[in-house]
Design a protein around this motif. Structure first.
Motif, PDB file in Angstrom:
ATOM      1  N   GLY A 364     -32.086-136.962  -3.126  1.00 18.34           N
ATOM      2  CA  GLY A 364     -32.504-136.358  -1.866  1.00 18.34           C
ATOM      3  C   GLY A 364     -31.711-135.105  -1.556  1.00 18.34           C
ATOM      4  N   VAL A 365     -30.397-135.195  -1.727  1.00 20.54           N
ATOM      5  CA  VAL A 365     -29.553-134.039  -1.435  1.00 20.54           C
ATOM      6  C   VAL A 365     -29.900-132.885  -2.359  1.00 20.54           C
ATOM      7  CG1 VAL A 365     -27.193-133.189  -1.501  1.00 20.54           C
ATOM      8  CG2 VAL A 365     -27.680-135.436  -0.528  1.00 20.54           C
ATOM      9  N   LEU A 366     -30.060-133.199  -3.661  1.00 17.00           N
ATOM     10  CA  LEU A 366     -30.373-132.160  -4.629  1.00 17.00           C
ATOM     11  C   LEU A 366     -31.692-131.486  -4.294  1.00 17.00           C
ATOM     12  CD1 LEU A 366     -29.419-133.815  -8.008  1.00 17.00           C
ATOM     13  CD2 LEU A 366     -28.504-131.706  -7.096  1.00 17.00           C
ATOM     14  N   PHE A 367     -32.699-132.314  -3.940  1.00 19.39           N
ATOM     15  CA  PHE A 367     -34.022-131.770  -3.671  1.00 19.39           C
ATOM     16  C   PHE A 367     -33.988-130.866  -2.443  1.00 19.39           C
ATOM     17  CE2 PHE A 367     -38.659-132.294  -2.662  1.00 19.39           C
ATOM     18  CZ  PHE A 367     -39.109-131.723  -3.830  1.00 19.39           C
ATOM     19  N   THR A 368     -33.322-131.327  -1.392  1.00 23.37           N
ATOM     20  CA  THR A 368     -33.243-130.514  -0.174  1.00 23.37           C
ATOM     21  C   THR A 368     -32.512-129.212  -0.461  1.00 23.37           C
ATOM     22  OG1 THR A 368     -32.844-132.641   0.874  1.00 23.37           O
ATOM     23  CG2 THR A 368     -32.769-130.696   2.271  1.00 23.37           C
ATOM     24  N   ALA A 369     -31.365-129.325  -1.103  1.00 20.89           N
ATOM     25  CA  ALA A 369     -30.574-128.119  -1.373  1.00 20.89           C
ATOM     26  C   ALA A 369     -31.367-127.159  -2.246  1.00 20.89           C
ATOM     27  CB  ALA A 369     -29.273-128.502  -2.058  1.00 20.89           C
ATOM     28  N   GLY A 370     -32.042-127.705  -3.272  1.00 20.17           N
ATOM     29  CA  GLY A 370     -32.828-126.854  -4.157  1.00 20.17           C
ATOM     30  C   GLY A 370     -33.923-126.134  -3.406  1.00 20.17           C
ATOM     31  N   CYS A 371     -34.615-126.855  -2.519  1.00 20.13           N
ATOM     32  CA  CYS A 371     -35.698-126.232  -1.770  1.00 20.13           C
ATOM     33  C   CYS A 371     -35.165-125.148  -0.849  1.00 20.13           C
ATOM     34  CB  CYS A 371     -36.469-127.264  -0.960  1.00 20.13           C
ATOM     35  SG  CYS A 371     -37.543-128.221  -1.996  1.00 20.13           S
ATOM     36  N   LEU A 372     -34.051-125.424  -0.192  1.00 22.68           N
ATOM     37  CA  LEU A 372     -33.470-124.412   0.680  1.00 22.68           C
ATOM     38  C   LEU A 372     -33.082-123.179  -0.139  1.00 22.68           C
ATOM     39  CD1 LEU A 372     -31.270-126.537   3.095  1.00 22.68           C
ATOM     40  CD2 LEU A 372     -33.559-125.626   3.441  1.00 22.68           C
ATOM     41  N   ALA A 373     -32.568-123.421  -1.341  1.00 22.86           N
ATOM     42  CA  ALA A 373     -32.171-122.302  -2.185  1.00 22.86           C
ATOM     43  C   ALA A 373     -33.389-121.484  -2.586  1.00 22.86           C
ATOM     44  CB  ALA A 373     -31.446-122.807  -3.427  1.00 22.86           C
ATOM     45  N   VAL A 374     -34.459-122.183  -2.974  1.00 24.89           N
ATOM     46  CA  VAL A 374     -35.625-121.472  -3.480  1.00 24.89           C
ATOM     47  C   VAL A 374     -36.335-120.732  -2.344  1.00 24.89           C
ATOM     48  CG1 VAL A 374     -37.609-123.018  -3.339  1.00 24.89           C
ATOM     49  CG2 VAL A 374     -37.149-121.790  -5.432  1.00 24.89           C
ATOM     50  N   LEU A 375     -36.105-121.191  -1.105  1.00 26.46           N
ATOM     51  CA  LEU A 375     -36.698-120.493   0.031  1.00 26.46           C
ATOM     52  C   LEU A 375     -35.886-119.265   0.425  1.00 26.46           C
ATOM     53  CD1 LEU A 375     -37.708-123.526   2.214  1.00 26.46           C
ATOM     54  CD2 LEU A 375     -39.220-121.901   1.127  1.00 26.46           C
ATOM     55  N   GLY A 376     -34.719-119.137  -0.168  1.00 28.73           N
ATOM     56  CA  GLY A 376     -33.932-117.941   0.108  1.00 28.73           C
ATOM     57  C   GLY A 376     -33.008-118.073   1.296  1.00 28.73           C
ATOM     58  N   LEU A 377     -32.402-119.235   1.457  1.00 27.07           N
ATOM     59  CA  LEU A 377     -31.425-119.379   2.539  1.00 27.07           C
ATOM     60  C   LEU A 377     -30.027-119.192   1.975  1.00 27.07           C
ATOM     61  CD1 LEU A 377     -32.581-122.431   4.653  1.00 27.07           C
ATOM     62  CD2 LEU A 377     -32.778-120.020   5.151  1.00 27.07           C
ATOM     63  N   PRO A 378     -29.105-118.629   2.765  1.00 31.22           N
ATOM     64  CA  PRO A 378     -27.719-118.608   2.310  1.00 31.22           C
ATOM     65  C   PRO A 378     -27.172-120.029   2.315  1.00 31.22           C
ATOM     66  CG  PRO A 378     -27.902-117.762   4.542  1.00 31.22           C
ATOM     67  CD  PRO A 378     -29.287-118.007   4.060  1.00 31.22           C
ATOM     68  N   PRO A 379     -26.184-120.409   1.566  1.00 28.07           N
ATOM     69  CA  PRO A 379     -25.336-119.569   0.727  1.00 28.07           C
ATOM     70  C   PRO A 379     -25.780-119.527  -0.727  1.00 28.07           C
ATOM     71  CG  PRO A 379     -24.403-121.752   0.878  1.00 28.07           C
ATOM     72  CD  PRO A 379     -25.727-121.793   1.575  1.00 28.07           C
ATOM     73  N   PHE A 380     -27.042-119.710  -1.005  1.00 31.04           N
ATOM     74  CA  PHE A 380     -27.450-119.796  -2.409  1.00 31.04           C
ATOM     75  C   PHE A 380     -27.744-118.410  -2.978  1.00 31.04           C
ATOM     76  CE2 PHE A 380     -28.752-123.671  -0.212  1.00 31.04           C
ATOM     77  CZ  PHE A 380     -28.014-124.598  -0.926  1.00 31.04           C
ATOM     78  N   LEU A 381     -27.783-118.352  -4.312  1.00 33.37           N
ATOM     79  CA  LEU A 381     -27.938-117.066  -4.989  1.00 33.37           C
ATOM     80  C   LEU A 381     -29.248-116.350  -4.655  1.00 33.37           C
ATOM     81  CD1 LEU A 381     -26.835-115.018  -6.963  1.00 33.37           C
ATOM     82  CD2 LEU A 381     -27.724-116.369  -8.827  1.00 33.37           C
ATOM     83  N   PRO A 382     -30.404-117.042  -4.618  1.00 32.99           N
ATOM     84  CA  PRO A 382     -31.652-116.308  -4.330  1.00 32.99           C
ATOM     85  C   PRO A 382     -31.613-115.557  -3.007  1.00 32.99           C
ATOM     86  CG  PRO A 382     -32.174-118.471  -5.174  1.00 32.99           C
ATOM     87  CD  PRO A 382     -30.698-118.446  -4.964  1.00 32.99           C
ATOM     88  N   PHE A 383     -30.834-116.055  -2.054  1.00 36.09           N
ATOM     89  CA  PHE A 383     -30.735-115.345  -0.769  1.00 36.09           C
ATOM     90  C   PHE A 383     -30.217-113.926  -0.983  1.00 36.09           C
ATOM     91  CE2 PHE A 383     -27.692-113.987   2.522  1.00 36.09           C
ATOM     92  CZ  PHE A 383     -28.587-113.732   3.533  1.00 36.09           C
ATOM     93  N   ILE A 384     -29.152-113.823  -1.775  1.00 37.54           N
ATOM     94  CA  ILE A 384     -28.541-112.511  -1.986  1.00 37.54           C
ATOM     95  C   ILE A 384     -29.539-111.544  -2.609  1.00 37.54           C
ATOM     96  CG2 ILE A 384     -26.705-111.307  -3.202  1.00 37.54           C
ATOM     97  CD1 ILE A 384     -25.063-113.793  -3.000  1.00 37.54           C
ATOM     98  N   SER A 385     -30.237-112.036  -3.665  1.00 35.70           N
ATOM     99  CA  SER A 385     -31.137-111.113  -4.348  1.00 35.70           C
ATOM    100  C   SER A 385     -32.324-110.741  -3.472  1.00 35.70           C
ATOM    101  CB  SER A 385     -31.593-111.714  -5.674  1.00 35.70           C
ATOM    102  OG  SER A 385     -31.916-113.055  -5.522  1.00 35.70           O
TER     103      SER A 385
END
Lengths: 478, 212
Positions: A364-385
Motif C-alpha cells: 500500500g505504501v509503495l503504491f501510494t508513494a509511486g502514484c504520488l511520484a508519477v503525478l509529479g508531487l515533491p519530493p520525488f524526481l518527476p516533480f523536479i523535471s
C-alpha cells in the motif's frame, strides 16, 4: 558492450533449450546472472569510457550511458521480482508459456535493448528497435489466453508496421545526404547535416516520428500500448513501460539531433510539441474514466511520453532527460507493485480493490508513494523535471502550450487520485490471507528509494552526466 | 529495370484481385523474387561478390522461406478462400487503380534525386506498393492477409531503398531482412495460436480488449 550483448544472446539460446521442469532453478540463475553481467558492464562503462567498441555499430555517447544504466537497474529489479512472482501467479493462472521461453525472451529483450541504446549507427538502431518488438511479443503472450493473444497480435502488427514506416523515413534521411559524403553513423550525419536536402530530411523526420512514435506510445499511434501493458505479466509491463519506450524515444532523439544540426530545429520541435500535447490530451481523457488499474498506469506512460516529447520540443533537454530517468524508475516501481496487488486481489479492476494498506502495508505504501511520484508531487524526481519543463516553457514563450500542459496534468492528477485513494484506503471487502515474500517487496522499494533520493538531492555526477547528454542534443540550438 | 518495376506493381494487383490465400502468397513470393533481381540490377555491377551475396540472401528469404513459413502456418486451416471481405474486391481494385494512377501522374514532382542507373519509374512503383500494403492492412481482417499486407508494405519500402542502395552497408541490409524473417516467423506462430484459440484466423474475433 559487444561482448556483453553476445553473452546475453548465447545465454538466451541456452535458456531456450531448457524446456524441462527440472531446469527451473537453473533458469532463474541464468536470468539473474544475465542481469548481473549487464550491471557489471554498465559500471565498467562509467569508468572506462570506451567510445568505440566496433566501428559505429556498437559505440556509446553520453545519452547511451544514461539509458544503459536505466535498463540495467530496472532489468535487475524485474529479474529478481520475476523469480518469485511467476511461481505465485501460477497458483491462480493455469496457462503459461514456460520458464524457458520467459527467460530466453527476457535475455534477448535485454540484449536488443542494450544494442538499441549503445549504437551510433542509424541502420543498426533500426534493426535493434525492431528486434525489441520481436523479443517482447512472446513475453506479452506469456499467459496464453484470448486476451493476451489479442494484445500480442496488436502489438506485433502495429509496431511492425510503424517500424516499417520508420525504415522508409531512414531511407529518406539517407537519400537527403546524397552528395555530402556522409555515411550512416550519427557523428558523420551531424557533422555534414548543414548540406542535407532539407525537403527530404523533413519527410524522413515525419516518417520516423510516426514510426518510432508508434513504438514509444505517442498518441494517436498508442493503441497497442494499454492492451499490451495490461495483458502482459506485471514484470514485463514494467520492462515495456520503463525501458522499451525509452529505446524508441532514443530513436527519435537521434534523428532530432540530426534535424537540429541541419537547422530544422524549429520544424522538428513544433512536431514534437504537437504530438506531446496530443498524447497528454488523450491520456487525460482515457485516465478520467479508467477502471482497470494496469491500463491506468499504461495511459500514464502515454502521458509521460507526451511530457518528454513536449519537453524536447520546447528545448528543455536537460529536464526531459531527467524526466526519462524519473519516469522509468517510477513506472517500473508502479507496475511491480501492481503485480503485487494482482497477486493479492486477483483482479485488475480498481473498484474491486480496497483496503490495500490493511491487506499488505508495504504494498500500500509503495503504491501510494509511486502514484504520488508519477503525478509529479515533491519530493520525488518527476516533480523536479516537470517543474523544470514548465519553467523553461514559460521563459521560452510557449505560454499556450504550458497552459494546456498544466490543464492536462491537473485533470490527470484529479482522476488518478480519485481511482487510487479508494484502492489504498477503506475497508477490506474480501479478506486476503497472503504473505508476500521479500523478493516481491524489495525491488520496488529500492526503486522508490532511488526516486526519493534523486528527488531530494541530485548528485553532481548524475546531474553533470544528464547535462552533458542534453548538450549533445542541442549543441547548435542553444 | 522497368519490366521488373511493372512486375512488382502487377503482383500487387494480383494480391488484391485474387480470392485465394494461396495465390496471394505465391504472388508475394514472386514479388520478393523480382525485388531481389531489382536489387541486383540497381547495384549496376554484375560480377560483384557483395551484390551476388545480397541477391542470394534476399531471394532466399523473401521468395522461399517467408512464403513457406506462411504456408506452414495456415496448414490445417480449412478455409483457404476468403469469402467475407469487408470491402468488395472490386472497390479495392478500383482504389488500387486510383493509387497507381496518382502515383505515376506525379512522377516528376518527387524530390528524390534518382541516380543515373535507376529508372524514373522506381519511385512511383515503390509508392504504389507501400500504399497497397497499407490498403490491405486496413481493409482485410484475416490474420494471414494482414501479414501479406505487412510484407507488401515492406517490399515497397525496400523498393524505395533501391535509390540509396549504394550507401547502405550490406550488414545492415541483411539485418533488416533477418528482422523481417523473424517477424514473419513469430506472426506465423501467432496465426497458429489464433486459429487454435478461436477456431478462425479472423482478427475480428480479437476484440475483447478496450476501454470500457
Amino acid at each position: 558492450m559487444v561482448v556483453i550483448i553476445m553473452i546475453l544472446v548465447l545465454l538466451a539460446f541456452l535458456a531456450l533449450g531448457m524446456k524441462d521442469e527440472r531446469w527451473r532453478p537453473l533458469l532463474k540463475k541464468i536470468m539473474i546472472s544475465g542481469a548481473l553481467l549487464h550491471n557489471a558492464a554498465t559500471i565498467a562503462l562509467f569508468f572506462f569510457r570506451q567510445q568505440v567498441a566496433w566501428k559505429d555499430y556498437v559505440s556509446v555517447d553520453d545519452i547511451s550511458i544514461i539509458f544503459t544504466a536505466l535498463i540495467s537497474i530496472i532489468f535487475t529489479m524485474v529479474a529478481i521480482y520475476s523469480t518469485s512472482y511467476l511461481p505465485l501467479r501460477r497458483l491462480s493462472e493455469v496457462n503459461e508459456s514456460g520458464m524457458n521461453i520467459y527467460v530466453a525472451c527476457m535475455l534477448f529483450f535485454l540484449a536488443t535493448m542494450t544494442l538499441a541504446v549503445s549504437t551510433l549507427h542509424i541502420g543498426v538502431l533500426w534493426i535493434a528497435i525492431e528486434s525489441t518488438t520481436l523479443a517482447s511479443a512472446p513475453l506479452i503472450y506469456y499467459r496464453q489466453n484470448k486476451r493476451s493473444l489479442e494484445a500480442a497480435w496488436k502489438y506485433l502488427l502495429i509496431c511492425s508496421v510503424g517500424i516499417a514506416l520508420a525504415l522508409l523515413g531512414i531511407f529518406f534521411v539517407v537519400a537527403s545526404t546524397r552528395g555530402t559524403g556522409a555515411n550512416l553513423s550519427l557523428g558523420s550525419l551531424i557533422a555534414n547535416a548543414r548540406q542535407f536536402n532539407p525537403g527530404l530530411l523533413r519527410l524522413g523526420f515525419i516518417l520516423i516520428l510516426i514510426g518510432f512514435g508508434t513504438k514509444m506510445g505517442l498518441a494517436p499511434m498508442h493503441n497497442w500500448l494499454p492492451d499490451a501493458h495490461s495483458e502482459a505479466p506485471s514484470p514485463i509491463s514494467a520492462l515495456l513501460s520503463a525501458t522499451l519506450l525509452n529505446c524508441a524515444l532514443l530513436g527519435i532523439i537521434r534523428f532530432f539531433q540530426i534535424c537540429v544540426a541541419a537547422g530544422l530545429a524549429k520544424f522538428a520541435s513544433d512536431l514534437l510539441i504537437i504530438f506531446g500535447l496530443f498524447s497528454l490530451f488523450v491520456a487525460a481523457v482515457f485516465i478520467s474514466f479508467q477502471k482497470n488499474y494496469k491500463r491506468l498506469l499504461a495511459y500514464s506512460s502515454v502521458e509521460h511520453m507526451g511530457i518528454i516529447a513536449l519537453g524536447m520540443g520546447i528545448g528543455a533537454d536537460f529536464a526531459s532527460l531527467l524526466h526519462v530517468v524519473g519516469h522509468s524508475l517510477t513506472k517500473a516501481l508502479l507496475f511491480l507493485t501492481a503485480g503485487n496487488i494482482l497477486l493479492l486481489y486477483k483482479t485488475k479492476l480498481a473498484p474491486d480493490v480496497s483496503g490495500l494498506l490493511r491487506t499488505s502495508r508495504p504494498t500500500g505504501v509503495l503504491f501510494t508513494a509511486g502514484c504520488l511520484a508519477v503525478l509529479g508531487l515533491p519530493p520525488f524526481l518527476p516533480f523536479i523535471s516537470e517543474f523544470l519543463i514548465l519553467q523553461k516553457g514559460i521563459s521560452g514563450g510557449y505560454t499556450m502550450a504550458m497552459v494546456l500542459y498544466l490543464l492536462f496534468l491537473g485533470i490527470i492528477f484529479v482522476s488518478v487520485t480519485k481511482t487510487i485513494l479508494p484502492m489504498v484506503r477503506g475497508k477490506q471487502k474480501i479478506s486476503v490471507n497472503m504473505k508476500l515474500p521479500a523478493t516481491l517487496i524489495l525491488p520496488p522499494m529500492i526503486l522508490l528509494l532511488i526516486v526519493v533520493f534523486l528527488g531530494i538531492y541530485l548528485p553532481h555526477n548524475v546531474a553533470s552526466l544528464v547535462d552533458l547528454a542534453a548538450r549533445s542534443i542541442s549543441r547548435i540550438f542553444g | 529495370m522497368n519490366w521488373i518495376l511493372v512486375g512488382i506493381v502487377l503482383t500487387t494487383f494480383v494480391v488484391l484481385g485474387s480470392s485465394r490465400i494461396t495465390t496471394r502468397i505465391k504472388a508475394v513470393a514472386i514479388q520478393g523474387g523480382l525485388l531481389s533481381v531489382l536489387q541486383f540490377v540497381a547495384r549496376g555491377s554484375l560480377f560483384d561478390i557483395h551484390g551476388a551475396l545480397l541477391f542470394g540472401i534476399t531471394f532466399f528469404i523473401k521468395t522461399i522461406i517467408i512464403p513457406l513459413l506462411i504456408f506452414r502456418s495456415i496448414r490445417g486451416i480449412s478455409m483457404r478462400v476468403d469469402k467475407e471481405p469487408k470491402v468488395s474486391s472490386h472497390s479495392l481494385l478500383l482504389t488500387l487503380g486510383l493509387i497507381t494512377t496518382i502515383s505515376f501522374l506525379n512522377i516528376n514532382t518527387f524530390p528524390l534525386a534518382v541516380g543515373a542507373t535507376i529508372s524514373s519509374l522506381l519511385i512511383p512503383s515503390a509508392l504504389t506498393t507501400v500504399l497497397t500494403g497499407l490498403l490491405i492492412l486496413v481493409t482485410k481482417t484475416k490474420a494471414t492477409n494482414q501479414i501479406i499486407g505487412f510484407l507488401i508494405l515492406e517490399n515497397g519500402v525496400f523498393t524505395f531503398g533501391m535509390t540509396i542502395v549504394s550507401e547502405f552497408p550490406t550488414i545492415v541490409e541483411v539485418g533488416v531482412l533477418l528482422d523481417i524473417l523473424v517477424g514473419v516467423f513469430i506472426m506465423g506462430i501467432m496465426i497458429y495460436q489464433i486459429n487454435r484459440t478461436f477456431d478462425d484466423i479472423d482478427t475480428k474475433s480479437l476484440s475483447l480488449l478496450g476501454d470500457a
